[in-house]
Design an enzyme around this catalytic site. Structure first.
Site, mmCIF file in Angstrom:
data_model
loop_
_atom_site.group_PDB
_atom_site.id
_atom_site.type_symbol
_atom_site.label_atom_id
_atom_site.label_comp_id
_atom_site.label_asym_id
_atom_site.label_seq_id
_atom_site.Cartn_x
_atom_site.Cartn_y
_atom_site.Cartn_z
ATOM 1 N N MET A 105 32.799 42.360 35.885
ATOM 2 C CA MET A 105 31.500 41.707 35.985
ATOM 3 C C MET A 105 31.642 40.444 36.830
ATOM 4 O O MET A 105 32.368 39.527 36.451
ATOM 5 C CB MET A 105 30.970 41.335 34.604
ATOM 6 C CG MET A 105 30.649 42.518 33.721
ATOM 7 S SD MET A 105 30.078 41.987 32.082
ATOM 8 C CE MET A 105 31.613 41.422 31.360
ATOM 9 N N GLY A 193 31.645 35.450 34.632
ATOM 10 C CA GLY A 193 32.609 36.347 35.279
ATOM 11 C C GLY A 193 33.671 36.850 34.320
ATOM 12 O O GLY A 193 34.299 36.065 33.633
ATOM 13 N N SER A 194 33.898 38.151 34.279
ATOM 14 C CA SER A 194 34.798 38.684 33.273
ATOM 15 C C SER A 194 34.995 40.184 33.458
ATOM 16 O O SER A 194 34.644 40.744 34.492
ATOM 17 C CB SER A 194 34.234 38.387 31.881
ATOM 18 O OG SER A 194 32.842 38.635 31.863
ATOM 19 N N ARG A 195 35.509 40.832 32.407
ATOM 20 C CA ARG A 195 35.834 42.259 32.486
ATOM 21 C C ARG A 195 35.747 42.885 31.100
ATOM 22 O O ARG A 195 35.998 42.227 30.091
ATOM 23 C CB ARG A 195 37.249 42.374 33.052
ATOM 24 C CG ARG A 195 37.841 43.756 33.074
ATOM 25 C CD ARG A 195 39.206 43.685 33.735
ATOM 26 N NE ARG A 195 40.164 44.582 33.135
ATOM 27 C CZ ARG A 195 41.479 44.474 33.272
ATOM 28 N NH1 ARG A 195 41.987 43.495 33.981
ATOM 29 N NH2 ARG A 195 42.277 45.334 32.699
#
Length: 226
Positions: A105, A193-195
């Site tokens: 993301m 922001g990430s995953r």
């Protein structure tokens, strides 16, 4: 009208107050040109923050055809791009080889995370850690992350992991052990922001590929035969 996620309401309120105070001080203490520049800068930043915390309505109904009634359908838990699809050994809970689908993301994606399956939550754990760039493989175990496992009515245990990225500094998770959840319900929120990784059985039929864009709660990423 943009719908704002509950995680952003207080943050946006406090940020607006701080911005207004800074602009008031700059109006009296700085030149007119600098004041105009700062005003434009803060307006752009605030618009981005509103955009980041947006919570658009989603069609959470899982469309399935008659031939799919005997399959476990896995929805994407997040908006973003498929970073990788790979076979990997899951060592925290499942203790076996799985197919891992990683979804990255960016700060421009919707950051609401959703349950990819319905069932009972059998495991939840938060792990403190570092803030390595989220698309690096080692971020899965080194970064701050949460692990949630849902056991479905068909007996499949699906593990998914929220992973903080370089910009992400807070993971919010709503999952509670032993609670019953529905596919598409909100799992949590990751800021900036990430995953998200999803660990599936080896017999899963993968319906996405690396680089493909997916929508949380709507895109079908996999099915598992009964």
């Amino acid at each position: 009208m943009i719908s704002i996620h509950k995680e952003g309401i207080l943050f946006l309120g406090y940020t607006l107050v701080i911005i207004l105070l800074l602009l008031i001080f700059s109006f009296f203490l700085l030149s007119k040109l600098i004041f105009i520049f700062l005003s434009i800068f803060f307006i752009v930043i605030y618009i981005f923050l509103i955009f980041f915390f947006r919570n658009p309505k989603r069609n959470l109904f899982c469309r399935i055809s008659e031939k799919d009634y005997n399959k476990e359908i896995i929805l994407s838990p997040a908006d973003g791009k498929i970073l990788n699809v790979q076979k990997i050994f899951e060592s925290e809970f499942l203790k076996k080889n799985c197919i891992c689908i990683s979804i990255f993301m960016s700060p421009f994606n919707v950051h609401v995370n959703r349950f990819p399956v319905s069932g009972k939550i059998v495991y939840v754990k938060h792990h403190p850690g570092k803030y390595i760039i989220a698309w690096l493989p080692k971020s899965s175990s080194h970064n701050e992350h949460t692990t949630t496992v849902v056991e479905t009515s068909k007996g499949n245990k699906i593990l998914f992991r929220q992973i903080a990225g370089f910009l992400a500094r807070r993971i919010v998770i709503y999952a509670k052990k032993n609670s019953i959840v529905k596919k598409g319900d909100e799992l949590g929120f990751i800021k900036f922001g990430s995953r998200v990784d999803v660990f599936l059985p080896l017999n899963s039929i993968i319906l996405v590929k690396k680089g493909e864009k997916v929508t949380g709660g709507e895109s079908t990423i996999s099915t598992i035969p009964s």
